[in-house]
Design an enzyme around this catalytic site. Structure first.
Site, PDB file in Angstrom:
ATOM      1  CD1 TRP A  57      72.131  83.768  48.709  1.00 37.35           C
ATOM      2  CD2 TRP A  57      69.680  83.870  48.337  1.00 37.35           C
ATOM      3  NE1 TRP A  57      71.504  84.673  47.495  1.00 37.35           N
ATOM      4  CE2 TRP A  57      70.427  84.680  47.508  1.00 37.35           C
ATOM      5  CE3 TRP A  57      68.714  84.351  48.591  1.00 37.35           C
ATOM      6  CZ2 TRP A  57      69.887  85.872  46.830  1.00 37.35           C
ATOM      7  CZ3 TRP A  57      68.096  85.051  47.713  1.00 37.35           C
ATOM      8  CH2 TRP A  57      68.599  85.983  46.933  1.00 37.35           C
ATOM      9  CE1 TYR A  58      68.213  75.231  52.712  1.00 40.91           C
ATOM     10  CE2 TYR A  58      67.713  75.882  50.423  1.00 40.91           C
ATOM     11  CZ  TYR A  58      67.623  74.995  51.572  1.00 40.91           C
ATOM     12  OH  TYR A  58      66.285  74.458  50.912  1.00 40.91           O
ATOM     13  CG  MET A  59      72.479  82.066  55.097  1.00 38.81           C
ATOM     14  SD  MET A  59      73.725  82.147  53.401  1.00 38.81           S
ATOM     15  CE  MET A  59      74.175  83.573  54.320  1.00 38.81           C
ATOM     16  CB  ILE A 119      76.792  75.638  52.549  1.00 38.11           C
ATOM     17  CG1 ILE A 119      75.030  75.441  52.586  1.00 38.11           C
ATOM     18  CG2 ILE A 119      77.132  75.927  53.986  1.00 38.11           C
ATOM     19  CD1 ILE A 119      75.019  74.266  53.844  1.00 38.11           C
ATOM     20  CG  LEU A 120      72.595  74.844  47.406  1.00 40.85           C
ATOM     21  CD1 LEU A 120      73.218  74.499  46.347  1.00 40.85           C
ATOM     22  CD2 LEU A 120      71.703  73.119  48.334  1.00 40.85           C
TER      23      LEU A 120
END
Length: 196
Positions: A57-59, A119-120
């Site tokens: 999880w890209y935050m 975001i991803l």
């Protein structure tokens, strides 16, 4: 906190091979993973994690984007190893620091409460091999294909150039060339793929 034997062994080997604030890394497009695995075994490489699934999880924060696109905050869940990590990369491309966390989903939720958003989010299949002081990963990502990463961690930034040369030499032994080299990280590749 309880850990099974796989988790404990994973953590010990991880601490031995993944120590350092900086990482020298070369990533190559991999056309035939099984052939590469066969060559790794012939070279004496040791399999560390077979078919591990890593979910990232890209935050990013709603109000404050990172000052440079090379900085990223990532929460990672790894199965079946049971390892969860909080990873910060950048601003230098070689900088990478990680810390163990207990619960990946809870950590994502906590960042969301603080105003961050994901975001991803994607999952990749990863096998890790050790060859001398280097670690070599074989990654498979949906829509992107397979990759081989040659890497080593260090706290001595001055050694990065030397290590990169050694990694390039090692990759050449397995038949990789400059045309196979992928300079973008997975985050960039995945975001570009979503835009296309």
């Amino acid at each position: 906190m309880r850990y099974n034997s796989l988790t404990l062994n994973w953590g010990k080997r991880m601490s031995e091979h993944f120590q350092g604030k900086f990482e020298a890394e070369l990533k190559y497009h991999l056309q035939n993973p099984q052939n590469f695995i066969n060559e790794l075994k012939k070279s004496g490489a040791t399999l560390f994690t077979p078919e591990n699934k890593e979910t990232d999880w890209y935050m990013e924060h709603d109000n404050t984007e990172f000052s440079t696109p090379t900085i990223s905050l990532c929460v990672r869940k790894m199965l079946p190893s049971g390892i969860n990590l909080l990873i910060v990369k950048g601003p230098d491309l070689s900088q990478c620091e990680a810390v163990r966390i207990e619960d990946a989903e809870k950590t994502v939720s906590m960042f969301t409460t603080l105003g961050y958003h994901c975001i991803l989010n994607y999952t990749k299949s990863r096998e890790i091999y050790f060859l001398d002081e280097f670690h070599i990963t074989i990654d498979k990502l949906d829509k992107l294909g397979s990759f081989a990463e040659f890497a080593i961690m260090t706290d001595d930034q001055s050694k990065l150039s030397l290590y990169t040369d050694q990694l390039r030499h090692l990759a050449t032994k397995f038949g990789f060339t400059e045309k196979d080299l992928e300079k973008d990280n997975y985050k960039t590749l995945m975001l570009n793929n979503l835009k296309s």
